[in-house]
Design an enzyme around this catalytic site. Structure first.
Site, short mmCIF file in Angstrom:
data_model
loop_
_atom_site.label_atom_id
_atom_site.label_comp_id
_atom_site.label_asym_id
_atom_site.label_seq_id
_atom_site.Cartn_x
_atom_site.Cartn_y
_atom_site.Cartn_z
N LYS A 1 114.96 183.54 28.14
CA LYS A 1 116.17 182.16 28.45
C LYS A 1 117.38 182.38 28.50
O LYS A 1 118.13 182.59 28.45
CB LYS A 1 115.56 181.12 27.02
CG LYS A 1 114.55 180.75 26.93
CD LYS A 1 113.17 180.15 27.71
CE LYS A 1 114.42 178.67 28.03
NZ LYS A 1 113.04 178.19 26.48
N HIS B 1 112.47 157.07 41.96
CA HIS B 1 111.52 158.04 40.93
C HIS B 1 110.96 159.43 40.71
O HIS B 1 109.70 159.42 40.37
CB HIS B 1 110.15 157.07 41.54
CG HIS B 1 110.34 155.76 41.71
ND1 HIS B 1 110.56 155.17 41.38
CD2 HIS B 1 110.48 155.67 42.85
CE1 HIS B 1 110.20 153.28 41.60
NE2 HIS B 1 110.56 153.55 42.82
#
Ligand code: ARG
Length: 461
Positions: A282, A155
């Site tokens: 980035k 999960h």
């Protein structure tokens, strides 16, 4: 005039010509088409269906066309609809009468079936080879990082500790299955449909065993109707491609997560990352994202072909011309994705310290704590509940299972002893998971060994 011109009083409308023709995309099967025709002509000659002289001139003519196509000297024409009619027309232009005998006992239906099969058959070993290289990269990363402890998740919540080597071997097993799926596909498609004719075989004494042999197939297909209407091999191939892309896409998703600042388990090499046009900080995992994105078009190809085939009565129907573009696109996509993905993994930097940090400071050893109590005699279900309470206590007091004092442990159960700290260390949690398939060092080395010999067996072939 068309090859079928005899029955027609009018020329094909140019709209229909454009609509109907497939030469734009099936030209890429020129090698297979010429090889199929050479085999067919050779067999016709051997069977005495055409003369030896005509056979020789047809074979020479086809070889010359092949050389000219490869030298870029041939321009195929939309007027000749597809690769089959283009090659036949060229041959007839060059040879006259002999060229017109090539199509004896043959139809474009069995011709396209054999060409397409041979085309896919030739691509599969290339894909397998790329996957074997990917496996070698995974082996290398797994060997390097066999002891790099990281959180395993369910999960996407930290669950139990594993190692990066263990993780790499998980994917190596998926790609191993992919390789064997492609191999299975090759084996099942190893039957030659040539000689099935339009749908009902031929009155000529064709030797189908011989053409199968000449084209490198183990045997001819067993039913002429099925031979010309079967595209299972392509569907199977696309299924294998789709499953492979699903694996690559899941892996991509992990790579994208792992190189985010939230995880920082890995750094991609600058050469395999891209920047932003506006945000100077980035460094983006475009390769992984694009592989994940391209998965959609490969699934699309599979659905395209399944849908094309689902309503077609036997035998050939023109719908089936729609079988090729989707398969070609899937081949191009897979052959583009696998090598770049492998290179990206090969050049990434693994950050074991960040993985380790993510594995500590939480409750990733909670199962081990319950196992500790179970090993000392407490029923596991009771131990599970007790550790749940411990975790609650930790959350309330800002502690972890590693920073609790022995007194706190004993407060919940007298069974706890000094040895609990060692039992809950990540080293023990990973190192004691020695079950087959588990993350313990030696067990991961065994898993690596399995993949290595799988790769070596095939490299020898
Ligand atoms: N271009 C056709 C295809 O790709 C070849 C077979 C044509 N056969 C026919 N009967 N029209 O399917």
């Amino acid at each position: 005039m068309k090859l079928w011109g005899g029955r027609f009083d009018k020329e094909t409308d140019s709209l229909v010509n454009d609509f109907n023709s497939s030469i734009r995309f099936d030209a890429r099967m020129y090698r297979e088409d010429i090889a199929g025709s050479i085999a067919h002509a050779t067999m016709l000659g051997e069977q005495g269906i055409i003369s030896r002289e005509e056979t020789a001139s047809i074979v020479d003519g086809l070889r010359a066309i092949l050389a000219d196509v490869e030298a870029g000297k041939v321009e195929f024409s939309e007027d000749n609809e597809d690769i089959h009619m283009n090659v036949e027309t060229l041959l007839t232009q060059r040879l006259g009468a002999a060229g017109k005998r090539l199509h004896t006992g043959r139809s474009r239906n069995d011709q396209v079936a054999v060409d397409f099969r041979m085309y896919v058959r030739a691509e599969i070993p290339k894909i397998i080879d790329m996957l074997l290289k990917l496996e070698s990269v995974l082996v290398k990363q797994a060997e390097r990082n066999a002891d790099a402890v990281m959180p395993g998740y369910t999960h996407l919540q930290r669950a139990q500790p594993v190692t990066f080597g263990h993780y790499m071997m998980a994917y190596a097993n998926m790609f191993k299955r992919d390789i064997t799926r492609f191999e299975d596909c090759l084996e099942r498609m190893d039957e030659c449909p040539l000689g099935a004719g339009a749908l009902a075989g031929s009155t000529h004494p064709l030797n189908r065993n011989r053409t199968a042999e000449l084209l490198g197939f183990s045997k001819p297909t067993d039913n002429s109707l099925d031979s010309v209407s079967d595209r299972d091999f392509a569907i199977e191939f696309l299924s294998a491609c789709s499953i492979l892309m699903m694996h690559l896409s899941r892996f991509s998703e992990e790579v994208i997560l792992w190189c985010s600042w939230e995880f920082k388990f890995i750094d991609l090499d600058d050469a395999y990352s891209t920047g932003s046009s506006i945000m100077p900080q980035k460094k983006n995992p475009d390769v992984a994202e694009l592989v994940r994105g391209k998965t959609g078009r490969v699934y699309g190809s599979l659905i395209t072909l399944l849908t094309v085939m689902k309503g077609i009565p036997l035998a050939y129907n023109k719908d089936m011309q729609e079988d090729k573009e989707c398969v070609f696109d899937a081949i191009d996509t897979v052959e583009l994705c696998v090598p770049v993905f492998a290179a990206m993994l090969d050049t990434m930097t693994v950050r074991p310290e960040n993985m380790y940090r993510a594995a500590t400071g939480g409750f990733i050893n909670a199962t081990d704590c319950a196992d500790y109590l179970a090993k000392k005699g407490m029923p596991f279900r009771d131990a599970y509940t007790l550790v749940g309470r411990l975790v609650n206590h930790c959350i309330a007091t800002g502690k972890t299972l590693d920073t609790l004092t022995l007194e706190e442990y004993k407060g919940l159960s007298p069974i706890f002893d000094e040895d609990v700290f060692d039992a809950l260390s990540l080293k023990t949690c990973v190192g004691q998971r020695k079950t087959i398939g588990g993350p313990a060092h030696d067990e991961v080395l065994r898993q690596i060994g399995v993949i290595k010999s799988f790769v070596e067996e095939r490299a020898g072939k």
